[in-house]
Structures are given as structure tokens and as C-alpha cells.
Design a protein around this motif. Structure first.
Motif: not given
Length: 276
Positions: A205-221
Motif C-alpha cells: 500500500l503506497e500513500f501518495v500525497p497531492g490534491q487529492p491525496c491517495g493510496v495506491v494498492l500494488h498487486s500481482g506482478l
């Protein structure tokens, strides 16, 4: 269960006649068996791969792991012919360690385009939105110490996914270390959400600051999903704290699914950790 970790991909090398060279690398997780061979690109095939698997000097394994999407197709065909189960996973530490060492043996660390060569590079497509029909009711950033995490893992969870090397004691974390994570409250969709996530094989799980902020899920390959987006300032601070705590926890974090905040049961738990 015997296992091979396999990579088959183009290297920054060419034959005297100018053909790109592909390299097959086979190793085992115990780091005591390695086999490498090159093949001109036009001759690379699943038939060639089957021949190399049989002729590498070791008994065929009970399972083969592949981390590179570009290797998957040919290796899968070879595995089907040999009736060996194939596992697509980014968690192949022995193979990746060897590929880094192996790159030092190439005549140059520059490709023919002049760019730096990264033996583990994988192109990733843009993140996709989560399917609308699986999303739960709410969520929050959280953090728990290792003793509480171990206790949580004793609950009768429908899904519990982790690698032994990721346990806090294996990483040498103290009992006071706060392990960051995200808790999803799925309501009636908790199990559906958990099963979808299980199919994706999440690892970060990667927190990405910004407008808006977000969380990116990394999965699989190489898949990425826009897991969360928000503009709340307090949540943004919690996201920064989540990212800061990752440094203290050696990247270890968790994803927990619970029906509601007041529930005394839990649906699923993943221990996660960046792979590179």
C-alpha cells in the motif's frame, strides 16, 4: 516442496550478427543452485525452454516461480508441457539477488540505447480504479505493535496471508515498534472485498500525497489500483505518519478487513512489504 525461481528475458547484449540475446536464469530459494544460458531472440521458444529445464543438471522441481510478466507466457507453456505448477509472484528474493550480481558481469551496464540497465525493471501501467461493486463503507489509517499484531493473527480470519520472513520477529522489530496499516470496514461486502483482494495478491500500500491525496494498492506482478482518494487535511497527516512509520518497520505494514468498527470479528488480514 522443491522450487525453482526462473527469469527469461532480453539482456543488453547482442550476438556478433546483431541479434538480441535472451538469458534464462534458474535458481532455487536456498541460493545454492544456479543455471544460466543465452539464446538469440528468434530461437527463444517454449520448446527450447523445456529442453533447458530438462538439461540443467537438476531434477525438475515441484513448483516454478516467475516475477517478470514478460517471462510468464513462455514459462507457462513449458510448465504445462512438463506438468509443473507455475506461481506468478513478485517475491523471488534469491533470483533478484542473483540478477543484480549477474548484471555486473555484462560487458557494460549501459544498453545499446545509452540508458542505465536495471535487471529488475518492470514497466507498470497506470493505476486502475477499484471495481465499484466491491467497495466497503469506510476506512482508516491505523498502527499496532507486534504483540497486538500477533494476537490479531490468532483470530479465526477467513483469509490470512503473509510470508514467514515478514513476521516482526523475523525482521528484528522491537515490541514497541508501531506497524502501520489500513483498516477497511466492508459491512456486508467484507467477504466479497476480501476475496477480490485475495485474487489480486496484494503486496504493498503506497500513500501518495497531492490534491487529492491517495493510496495506491500494488498487486500481482505489476498491477496498481487507486485504492483510496481523499482531500481531508487530517487524513493527509495520517497518511504522512503512515509513510514515516514504514521506515521504522522496515516497510512492514498491514491491510485488515473488518465488517464494522464495533465488530469483534475480522474478515481478512494481509501482511505487506515493498519488494524492491
Amino acid at each position: 516442496m522443491s522450487c525453482w525461481q526462473v527469469d527469461l528475458y532480453r539482456r543488453p547484449l547482442r550476438t556478433p550478427s546483431g541479434l538480441d540475446l535472451w538469458e534464462l536464469v534458474i535458481c532455487n530459494p536456498e541460493d545454492d543452485f544456479y543455471y544460466t544460458t543465452f539464446c538469440p531472440e528468434p530461437l527463444v521458444s517454449s520448446t527450447w525452454l523445456v529442453t533447458e529445464f530438462k538439461g540443467c543438471g537438476q531434477p525438475l522441481p515441484e513448483r516454478i516461480q516467475v516475477f517478470r510478466p514478460q517471462s510468464l507466457g513462455l514459462v507457462e507453456l513449458a510448465c504445462q508441457e512438463l506438468q509443473i505448477p507455475l506461481e506468478a509472484t513478485r517475491r523471488t528474493p534469491a533470483l533478484k539477488h542473483y540478477l543484480r550480481r549477474r548484471a555486473q558481469e555484462y560487458p557494460s551496464l549501459k544498453t545499446y540505447t545509452g540508458e542505465a540497465y536495471d535487471p529488475l525493471a518492470i514497466e507498470q501501467p497506470p493505476p486502475l480504479p477499484l471495481p465499484e461493486d466491491i467497495w466497503g463503507e469506510s476506512w482508516q489509517f491505523a498502527a499496532i505493535p507486534p504483540p497486538d499484531l500477533e494476537q490479531l493473527m490468532q483470530y479465526p480470519l477467513r483469509i490470512l496471508a503473509f510470508d514467514m520472513a515478514m513476521l516482526p520477529e523475523a525482521l528484528g522489530l522491537t515490541s514497541e515498534t508501531l506497524i502501520p496499516g489500513i483498516v477497511l470496514y466492508g459491512g456486508r461486502k467484507s467477504l466479497k472485498l476480501a476475496r477480490w483482494l485475495q485474487e489480486q495478491v496484494p503486496y504493498r500500500l503506497e500513500f501518495v500525497p497531492g490534491q487529492p491525496c491517495g493510496v495506491v494498492l500494488h498487486s500481482g506482478l505489476r498491477d496498481r489500483w487507486v485504492f483510496l482518494t481523499f482531500e481531508n487535511a487530517e487524513m493527509a497527516k495520517a497518511g504522512e505518519l503512515f509513510r514515516d512509520r514504514l521506515r521504522s518497520s522496515q516497510g512492514l505494514h498491514f491491510l485488515l478487513i473488518q465488517p464494522t468498527p464495533s465488530d469483534v470479528t475480522y474478515t481478512a488480514l494481509w501482511l505487506l512489504q515493498p519488494l524492491e
